[in-house]
Design a protein around this motif. Sequence first.
Motif, short mmCIF file in Angstrom:
data_model
loop_
_atom_site.label_atom_id
_atom_site.label_comp_id
_atom_site.label_asym_id
_atom_site.label_seq_id
_atom_site.Cartn_x
_atom_site.Cartn_y
_atom_site.Cartn_z
N TRP A 1 4.70 -0.05 -6.59
CA TRP A 1 5.15 0.93 -7.58
C TRP A 1 5.17 0.32 -8.98
O TRP A 1 4.69 0.93 -9.95
CB TRP A 1 6.54 1.43 -7.20
N SER A 2 5.71 -0.88 -9.09
CA SER A 2 5.82 -1.50 -10.41
C SER A 2 4.44 -1.82 -10.99
O SER A 2 4.26 -1.75 -12.21
CB SER A 2 6.67 -2.77 -10.34
N ALA A 3 3.47 -2.14 -10.15
CA ALA A 3 2.12 -2.39 -10.65
C ALA A 3 1.53 -1.14 -11.27
O ALA A 3 0.75 -1.21 -12.23
CB ALA A 3 1.22 -2.88 -9.51
N TRP B 1 0.83 -1.21 0.00
CA TRP B 1 0.00 0.00 0.00
C TRP B 1 0.86 1.25 0.00
O TRP B 1 0.54 2.23 -0.70
CB TRP B 1 -0.93 -0.02 1.21
N TRP B 2 1.92 1.26 0.79
CA TRP B 2 2.82 2.42 0.77
C TRP B 2 3.34 2.68 -0.63
O TRP B 2 3.34 3.81 -1.12
CB TRP B 2 4.03 2.18 1.67
N SER B 3 3.81 1.62 -1.25
CA SER B 3 4.46 1.75 -2.56
C SER B 3 3.46 2.21 -3.62
O SER B 3 3.78 3.05 -4.47
CB SER B 3 5.09 0.42 -2.94
N SER B 4 2.26 1.64 -3.59
CA SER B 4 1.23 2.03 -4.55
C SER B 4 0.86 3.50 -4.36
O SER B 4 0.74 4.26 -5.34
CB SER B 4 0.00 1.15 -4.38
N ALA B 5 0.69 3.93 -3.11
CA ALA B 5 0.35 5.32 -2.83
C ALA B 5 1.50 6.25 -3.20
O ALA B 5 1.28 7.37 -3.69
CB ALA B 5 -0.02 5.49 -1.36
N LEU B 6 2.74 5.81 -2.98
CA LEU B 6 3.89 6.63 -3.36
C LEU B 6 3.94 6.82 -4.87
O LEU B 6 4.27 7.90 -5.36
CB LEU B 6 5.19 5.98 -2.86
N SER C 1 1.32 6.94 -6.76
CA SER C 1 0.27 7.92 -7.04
C SER C 1 0.77 9.34 -6.76
O SER C 1 0.45 10.28 -7.50
CB SER C 1 -0.98 7.63 -6.20
N ILE C 2 1.53 9.50 -5.67
CA ILE C 2 2.12 10.81 -5.37
C ILE C 2 3.04 11.24 -6.50
O ILE C 2 2.98 12.39 -6.98
CB ILE C 2 2.88 10.76 -4.03
#
Length: 282
Positions: free
Chosen positions: A149-151, A21-26, A28-29
Amino acid sequence: MLELARLDRPIGWWLLLLPCWWSSALASIYQRGPLHGRDLILFFIGAVAMRGAGSTYNDIIDRDIDTKVERTKQRPLASGRASVGSAKLFLAAQCLVGLAVLLCFNIFTIFLGCASLAIVGLYPFMKRISSWPQAVLGAAFAWGGLVGWSAALGALAPAPLLLYLGAVFWTIGYDTIYAIQDIEDDAIAGIGSTARFFGGRVRLGVGSLYMLAVFCVAGALLTAKAGVLAQSGLVLFALHLGWQAMRIDPRDGALALRLFRSNRDAGLLLFAGFAAEVLFTR
């Protein structure tokens, strides 16, 4: 089978899920876009399935050692309440769920996710030969720091690499706290752990690991050009980790378990900062 998958102990899948979740949200940022809602849901399903698979695999490998440790001797395989054959079938079923989730992502993420299996496979054996099995666990549990992030972007970059490294140090820290419960039994069984390695300096050791985690996440935010809301989440995360480190008592296993479980809240504080940055600053 619910005990093999640790479904009665959700803290495990929370700690596997949060770096995703952190990575996905990062991402998005970095993209200045919305949260990847579909990905967040898929990561939840995948984390529950793969945490269960990892726990089942670990119990198969460690079934003889588990009989020598008070906390683990009543696990299904160690106690004889489940057979190794049924555990292997259950492991395969959970892996199929994880694979189904992984196939929903881009090809880069599929290969990246599969690569984590090598680390997962290595972990149960490290406690037999090293005082730092928590480092291998960290490398595995933090993998979501790359996958989220890669997703979203189909590649990696410095920001997720720094986030991943921060998640590794975080995992080593909280699993050191967890290992405090087993220090005496681990010594008898000849099992290595960072809790035994640090000994009377476990508070300093965990504090140092947590400090490295915060520095790495701060670097990830700087690289992704995150704003004040994400940074506020990091401050709250850091304060929570500092509170944990100060409260550690190597003689109190019950306290160690409570502190370990509180890392769900620490991780959610960080994610809340990231999510707020995405939702309120676009």
